[in-house]
Design a protein around this motif. Sequence first.
Motif, PDB file in Angstrom:
ATOM      1  N   SER A  42       2.130   2.207  -3.237  1.00 25.23           N
ATOM      2  CA  SER A  42       1.095   2.446  -4.248  1.00 25.23           C
ATOM      3  C   SER A  42       0.905   1.259  -5.187  1.00 25.23           C
ATOM      4  O   SER A  42       0.442   1.418  -6.315  1.00 25.23           O
ATOM      5  N   SER A  54      -1.769  -4.985  -2.801  1.00 23.78           N
ATOM      6  CA  SER A  54      -2.182  -4.711  -1.425  1.00 23.78           C
ATOM      7  C   SER A  54      -3.569  -5.280  -1.154  1.00 23.78           C
ATOM      8  O   SER A  54      -3.801  -5.923  -0.127  1.00 23.78           O
ATOM      9  N   PRO A 100      -8.740  -1.442  -1.256  1.00 24.56           N
ATOM     10  CA  PRO A 100      -9.078  -1.897   0.099  1.00 24.56           C
ATOM     11  C   PRO A 100     -10.580  -2.097   0.300  1.00 24.56           C
ATOM     12  O   PRO A 100     -10.984  -2.939   1.106  1.00 24.56           O
ATOM     13  N   TYR A 136       0.819  -1.221   0.000  1.00 26.61           N
ATOM     14  CA  TYR A 136       0.000   0.000   0.000  1.00 26.61           C
ATOM     15  C   TYR A 136       0.845   1.260   0.000  1.00 26.61           C
ATOM     16  O   TYR A 136       0.593   2.193  -0.776  1.00 26.61           O
ATOM     17  N   ARG A 186      -6.825   3.590  -4.914  1.00 25.90           N
ATOM     18  CA  ARG A 186      -6.463   3.541  -3.492  1.00 25.90           C
ATOM     19  C   ARG A 186      -7.684   3.340  -2.611  1.00 25.90           C
ATOM     20  O   ARG A 186      -7.561   2.825  -1.493  1.00 25.90           O
ATOM     21  N   ILE A 216      -7.978   1.713   5.921  1.00 27.96           N
ATOM     22  CA  ILE A 216      -7.376   2.380   4.767  1.00 27.96           C
ATOM     23  C   ILE A 216      -8.455   3.044   3.920  1.00 27.96           C
ATOM     24  O   ILE A 216      -8.290   4.174   3.445  1.00 27.96           O
ATOM     25  N   ASN A 263      -1.464  -1.019  -5.320  1.00 29.88           N
ATOM     26  CA  ASN A 263      -2.746  -1.173  -4.637  1.00 29.88           C
ATOM     27  C   ASN A 263      -3.426  -2.501  -4.913  1.00 29.88           C
ATOM     28  O   ASN A 263      -4.103  -3.045  -4.037  1.00 29.88           O
TER      29      ASN A 263
END
Length: 400
Positions: free
Chosen positions: A157, A162, A221, A154, A217, A183, A159
């Motif tokens: 970046s 992540s 999540p 994360y 972003r 997040i 993502n």
Amino acid sequence: MPARITHTYPYTKIFLLGICILYIIIFFILDKLQFSPIWDEPNFWETSLIFSHSLTLPKNWLQDYQELNTPLPFVIFGFLEYAFKGGIFAGRLFNFVISFLITCIIGLPINKRGKEAFLSLCGLILFPYYLWLSGHLYTDIISSFFVLIGFLFYIRSQNILSGISFILAIASRQYMLVFPVAITAYEIFSYFKIKVLTYQNSKQNQDDKQYKPKLIRILAPLIASFSIFGWFLLFKGIAPQAAITERPIPDVQLNWWSVELNNSLYFLACVGLYFVIPELILFCPKLNWRNLLKRKNIFLASILLFLFIVFPPLEAHGILIKIAGFFPSDFLKLILFYFLALLACIRFSYRLNLSFWILVVNSALMVKAYPWDKYLLPLLIVFWYLKSMKLLDSQNILKQ
């Protein structure tokens, strides 16, 4: 070779040597990971054997699956048994190796962060459950590892990677949901903050174009968080029905509308004991004592005091509650818990950054969890990792 890597290279070798010695000592203290199963290990091992007969999931595994948390760790342990026939030792060794990787990720003295990394690792090792869980067949280390990898990607970046890591974390333990949710909350808050600032500065169109590529972003999540509903649909509840009937389950988890705020207050007290105090001792930050008397802190202390009076956290499991057991009265126990919780609240109330949202979302979800010190482990791993990267108190932790 860049100068900064050359400069830290000797310290990296010393660090790795020291960590190897530490883990070798722990390995022998734990009887080479071959001691008899204790606590939840017999149940966890029995469950792992369900997945040890082939590389595919058994047809009726849900009927035999009697654990309250999601199954990825047991699938991994079962695969290790299928591949190596090493018994419970193989699963323990896997956790042990994963713990070593976590230790290296947090503590390796690279990128001119030698002191911060070393002190942060000391803070994590001071948490008594970390090394203990590292040598047992528990699910905490695996789920915490995926959470840590999620944050590692994360802040770079990356993502999508992540989000995948957080999906695997939730597949290892439902409570890991709190980290992608935190997040998401942080990113949404940051987005609206940017919108307000750009509106005030009359640069809305220009800054919107700059932010649109960063929508991932929020989405990554958020999608990872939604993966929890897949497990709810599969289990037809918060856990497999076989586990709910066979395993003891806290009353607060039997009904969706039940909450226990005292569990969150105990959790905050644990944050004060296991993170805020070690951070103060290890990093010796300069404190402005006058700031403690600001209206915001007085208001915060008053609200927290009211909550402790109405929802006293006197029932829990773990080291902190045992320490409080030496106090002669419940009143003194509450004073201890209140002081520790207030430390945590004041520590993370100055900035509405990612650390703030992690603490808030963790505390909120704890109203549905049993109060136990060891549940703090993934949060501590994340906090000490961000501390080692000098990002814990940053407003923007992302590498552009």
